[in-house]
Design a protein around this motif. Sequence first.
Motif, short mmCIF file in Angstrom:
data_model
loop_
_atom_site.label_atom_id
_atom_site.label_comp_id
_atom_site.label_asym_id
_atom_site.label_seq_id
_atom_site.Cartn_x
_atom_site.Cartn_y
_atom_site.Cartn_z
N MET A 196 0.86 -1.35 0.02
CA MET A 196 -0.14 -0.17 0.07
C MET A 196 0.81 1.14 -0.24
O MET A 196 0.59 2.14 -0.63
N PHE A 197 1.84 1.36 0.73
CA PHE A 197 2.90 2.63 1.01
C PHE A 197 3.35 3.01 -0.37
O PHE A 197 3.27 3.93 -0.82
N PRO A 198 4.38 2.12 -0.93
CA PRO A 198 4.74 2.46 -2.11
C PRO A 198 3.99 2.60 -3.50
O PRO A 198 4.27 3.48 -4.11
N LEU A 199 2.72 2.07 -3.49
CA LEU A 199 1.85 2.09 -4.41
C LEU A 199 1.26 3.26 -4.46
O LEU A 199 0.99 4.19 -5.33
N LEU A 200 0.70 3.87 -3.07
CA LEU A 200 0.35 5.05 -3.06
C LEU A 200 1.17 5.98 -3.39
O LEU A 200 0.96 7.26 -3.70
N LEU A 201 2.58 5.87 -2.72
CA LEU A 201 3.39 6.90 -3.06
C LEU A 201 3.89 7.00 -4.64
O LEU A 201 4.00 8.24 -4.98
N LEU A 202 3.95 6.09 -5.40
CA LEU A 202 4.03 6.17 -6.71
C LEU A 202 2.75 6.78 -7.42
O LEU A 202 3.20 7.78 -8.34
N ALA A 203 1.52 6.79 -6.94
CA ALA A 203 0.45 7.36 -7.76
C ALA A 203 0.54 9.16 -7.23
O ALA A 203 0.43 9.69 -8.11
N LEU A 204 0.98 9.40 -5.87
CA LEU A 204 1.31 10.87 -5.71
C LEU A 204 2.19 11.28 -6.38
O LEU A 204 2.23 12.56 -6.84
N ALA A 205 3.27 10.63 -6.69
CA ALA A 205 4.49 10.94 -7.39
C ALA A 205 3.83 11.38 -8.88
O ALA A 205 4.42 12.48 -9.38
N TYR A 206 3.19 10.58 -9.43
CA TYR A 206 2.56 11.00 -10.80
C TYR A 206 1.91 12.07 -10.75
O TYR A 206 1.97 12.95 -11.74
N LEU A 207 1.11 12.29 -9.69
CA LEU A 207 0.16 13.62 -9.74
C LEU A 207 1.04 14.73 -9.65
O LEU A 207 0.85 15.70 -10.19
#
Length: 430
Positions: free
Chosen positions: A61-72
Amino acid sequence: MADLDVWLAGFLQPTVWIELLALALCVFVAWGFTALLRRSLGMRDEKLSVMFGRRVVDGVMFPLLLLALAYLARAALVKFVSLAVFKVVIPVFVSLVVIRVGVKVLQVAFASAPWVRVLERTISWVAWLAMVLWVSGLLPVVLHELDQITWKVGASTISVRTLIEGALTAGAVLILALWVSAAIETRLLKSAVGGELSLRKAVSNATRALLMFVGLIMALSAVGIDLTALSVLGGAIGVGIGFGLQKLAANYVSGFVILAERSMRIGDNVRVDNFEGRITDINARYTVIRSPTGRESIVPNEILITSRVENLSLADAKVWQSTVVGVAYESDVDLVRRLLVDAALAQQRVLKDPAPSAALSAFGADGLEFTLGYWIADPENGQLNLRSDINMAILSALRAHGIEIPYPQRVLHMKHAPGALPPSAGHEAG
């Protein structure tokens, strides 16, 4: 990045601080949201979850959410500043997600397998190597060179790049199938007890086998293998099962029959071929039976189907035990019976309903024999230790009331031949 100098110069611009601030905000939001989600779902110290782990950063959950926020954040900043930091962190986060998904799925699906560590390290090295090639701009060059190494296999031409991409695709499909099967197994076995545990385990095993088969077929199709060529292999496997693997096939079929009809369940106390113990696991091919002494017997499932099996707890978990005590013929029978029953009732593991009973079972050569019978509901905690405690209590009670436990006694009659003198007379004559 084709021009390394331009890329390095980007880190010297003042706008780098804006990117670093946006990156720190992404990390803080991802960490806070993951921690809040773990707390609300009750997933703390969860060992069988892919999305969450013992710590906030352990799951997917943490790296996946971090990747999504980084793309945004990158999409928002690219309109105002020249990006440098996010060109590096995006591949890093992608690699981290790939590593975390592969490692967590393998840990959940194969918790005790010794080869899991090797696969985890392999996934990590491949992911980080791909990240380095991606950031440095060498990935297209390497893929082009690998595409030039080809050889012919029949009418097809295969390259190293095709093999690598096919292997990665197959691995991704199989990991996804394992993820789904592990989630289904966790869901099914989470609250199962008693008889439901065996049935749900059968459904879980069948679901995992089906998903693995479907995943393997999809992986082979992704690689480009013609599945019609497997018809010959399937026929050969069928012939092999029919002739050389009869016992193995019988054990697998017997395993699914046992799990489906629930004639034996995990936790039952059984006796098979003079081996008595508690069923600790039912697999597709064999069943594990653990005796109270700690020994384990691996019994092929075919034996459990074709031979006589004593299930001591199929309809009821209660087990009857007994012990035999001998006393002198002069003893008070009613007092002895009461003392035996009291000695059994003094033990907490002995059930009060049905109550223990003592009976005069035989007239022995040396004394009266009494049989004390009692019921217990937890044979998995040991039977010999309870019988020993009861025998010690009986011995103390009999001694306290002066009741004798007789020793073996024999009367010897000596007969003399006609005309022979008794031993004393012969001694005097001498």
